[in-house]
Write a protein that holds these residues in place. Structure first.
Motif, PDB file in Angstrom:
ATOM      1  N   ARG A  12      41.029   5.031 -17.779  1.00 36.94           N
ATOM      2  CA  ARG A  12      41.216   5.713 -16.501  1.00 36.94           C
ATOM      3  C   ARG A  12      42.284   6.791 -16.606  1.00 36.94           C
ATOM      4  O   ARG A  12      43.262   6.651 -17.338  1.00 36.94           O
ATOM      5  N   LEU A  13      42.073   7.857 -15.853  1.00 34.46           N
ATOM      6  CA  LEU A  13      43.014   8.963 -15.825  1.00 34.46           C
ATOM      7  C   LEU A  13      43.545   9.126 -14.416  1.00 34.46           C
ATOM      8  O   LEU A  13      42.774   9.133 -13.454  1.00 34.46           O
ATOM      9  N   SER A  14      44.858   9.233 -14.287  1.00 32.30           N
ATOM     10  CA  SER A  14      45.486   9.564 -13.011  1.00 32.30           C
ATOM     11  C   SER A  14      45.951  11.008 -13.070  1.00 32.30           C
ATOM     12  O   SER A  14      46.481  11.456 -14.092  1.00 32.30           O
ATOM     13  N   VAL A  15      45.750  11.711 -11.965  1.00 32.93           N
ATOM     14  CA  VAL A  15      46.164  13.105 -11.865  1.00 32.93           C
ATOM     15  C   VAL A  15      47.073  13.238 -10.653  1.00 32.93           C
ATOM     16  O   VAL A  15      46.734  12.764  -9.564  1.00 32.93           O
ATOM     17  N   VAL A  16      48.229  13.848 -10.861  1.00 30.24           N
ATOM     18  CA  VAL A  16      49.170  14.123  -9.780  1.00 30.24           C
ATOM     19  C   VAL A  16      49.285  15.638  -9.682  1.00 30.24           C
ATOM     20  O   VAL A  16      49.627  16.301 -10.661  1.00 30.24           O
ATOM     21  N   PHE A  17      48.961  16.165  -8.522  1.00 32.14           N
ATOM     22  CA  PHE A  17      48.994  17.609  -8.297  1.00 32.14           C
ATOM     23  C   PHE A  17      49.955  17.872  -7.146  1.00 32.14           C
ATOM     24  O   PHE A  17      49.673  17.535  -5.997  1.00 32.14           O
ATOM     25  N   ALA A  18      51.134  18.405  -7.464  1.00 30.22           N
ATOM     26  CA  ALA A  18      52.138  18.720  -6.457  1.00 30.22           C
ATOM     27  C   ALA A  18      51.975  20.175  -6.045  1.00 30.22           C
ATOM     28  O   ALA A  18      51.877  21.061  -6.894  1.00 30.22           O
ATOM     29  N   VAL A  19      51.922  20.399  -4.739  1.00 30.88           N
ATOM     30  CA  VAL A  19      51.760  21.756  -4.215  1.00 30.88           C
ATOM     31  C   VAL A  19      52.818  22.020  -3.155  1.00 30.88           C
ATOM     32  O   VAL A  19      53.129  21.147  -2.346  1.00 30.88           O
ATOM     33  N   ARG A  20      53.365  23.202  -3.182  1.00 25.69           N
ATOM     34  CA  ARG A  20      54.317  23.607  -2.140  1.00 25.69           C
ATOM     35  C   ARG A  20      53.552  24.536  -1.213  1.00 25.69           C
ATOM     36  O   ARG A  20      53.144  25.639  -1.588  1.00 25.69           O
ATOM     37  N   VAL A  21      53.347  24.066   0.013  1.00 29.96           N
ATOM     38  CA  VAL A  21      52.568  24.804   1.003  1.00 29.96           C
ATOM     39  C   VAL A  21      53.438  25.906   1.604  1.00 29.96           C
ATOM     40  O   VAL A  21      54.625  25.688   1.900  1.00 29.96           O
ATOM     41  N   VAL A  22      52.855  27.101   1.758  1.00 33.00           N
ATOM     42  CA  VAL A  22      53.603  28.215   2.331  1.00 33.00           C
ATOM     43  C   VAL A  22      54.041  27.861   3.746  1.00 33.00           C
ATOM     44  O   VAL A  22      53.385  27.078   4.440  1.00 33.00           O
ATOM     45  N   GLU A  23      55.156  28.418   4.152  1.00 30.36           N
ATOM     46  CA  GLU A  23      55.681  28.130   5.482  1.00 30.36           C
ATOM     47  C   GLU A  23      54.650  28.497   6.546  1.00 30.36           C
ATOM     48  O   GLU A  23      54.077  29.591   6.525  1.00 30.36           O
ATOM     49  N   GLY A  24      54.369  27.556   7.421  1.00 31.49           N
ATOM     50  CA  GLY A  24      53.387  27.759   8.480  1.00 31.49           C
ATOM     51  C   GLY A  24      51.949  27.600   8.027  1.00 31.49           C
ATOM     52  O   GLY A  24      51.024  27.813   8.808  1.00 31.49           O
ATOM     53  N   GLY A  25      51.727  27.209   6.766  1.00 34.10           N
ATOM     54  CA  GLY A  25      50.374  27.131   6.224  1.00 34.10           C
ATOM     55  C   GLY A  25      49.763  25.746   6.204  1.00 34.10           C
ATOM     56  O   GLY A  25      48.699  25.549   5.612  1.00 34.10           O
ATOM     57  N   GLU A  26      50.399  24.779   6.848  1.00 30.49           N
ATOM     58  CA  GLU A  26      49.932  23.398   6.778  1.00 30.49           C
ATOM     59  C   GLU A  26      48.504  23.235   7.300  1.00 30.49           C
ATOM     60  O   GLU A  26      47.690  22.550   6.696  1.00 30.49           O
ATOM     61  N   GLU A  27      48.196  23.862   8.430  1.00 31.40           N
ATOM     62  CA  GLU A  27      46.850  23.708   9.010  1.00 31.40           C
ATOM     63  C   GLU A  27      45.776  24.263   8.075  1.00 31.40           C
ATOM     64  O   GLU A  27      44.755  23.624   7.828  1.00 31.40           O
TER      65      GLU A  27
END
Length: 112
Positions: A12-27
């Protein structure tokens, strides 16, 4: 070569993808992620997908997924469909980091 657990091969492979969302871009990010998660759900070898929301003001979200084998993940990641699907996500993200690792041990809470 994978780790033997319960008398079987475990790749099995686990993948962790961390992303920094632009300000105000959550929606916008959440809309794009919803499309991505629906698409990946039917992908051969995909086991689970999770989205983690930051508990502070960091705008650092985490997407984790688990795959039956590394080959399943890389086949999906390198496909034209995947590239077309994730391209619009870049509009909502200003930095990313990806970690991939084999699952060699897992602790599961025992039920009585």
């Amino acid at each position: 070569m994978g780790t033997v657990q319960n008398g079987r091969q475990n790749d099995r492979l686990s993948v962790v993808f961390a992303v920094r969302v632009v300000e105000g871009g959550e929606e916008g990010f959440l809309e794009m992620y919803d499309k991505l998660r629906k698409s990946v759900a039917g992908t051969p070898g995909h086991i689970v997908e999770r989205l983690g929301e930051p508990v502070d003001d960091s705008r650092q979200w985490v997407i984790t997924s688990e795959w039956e084998t590394p080959e399943h993940f890389f086949a999906w990641q390198q496909s034209d469909d995947h590239r077309a699907l994730v391209a619009p996500l870049r509009e909502w993200v200003d930095s990313t980091q990806s970690l991939r690792f084999r699952v060699v041990m897992e602790t599961v809470k025992e039920t009585s």
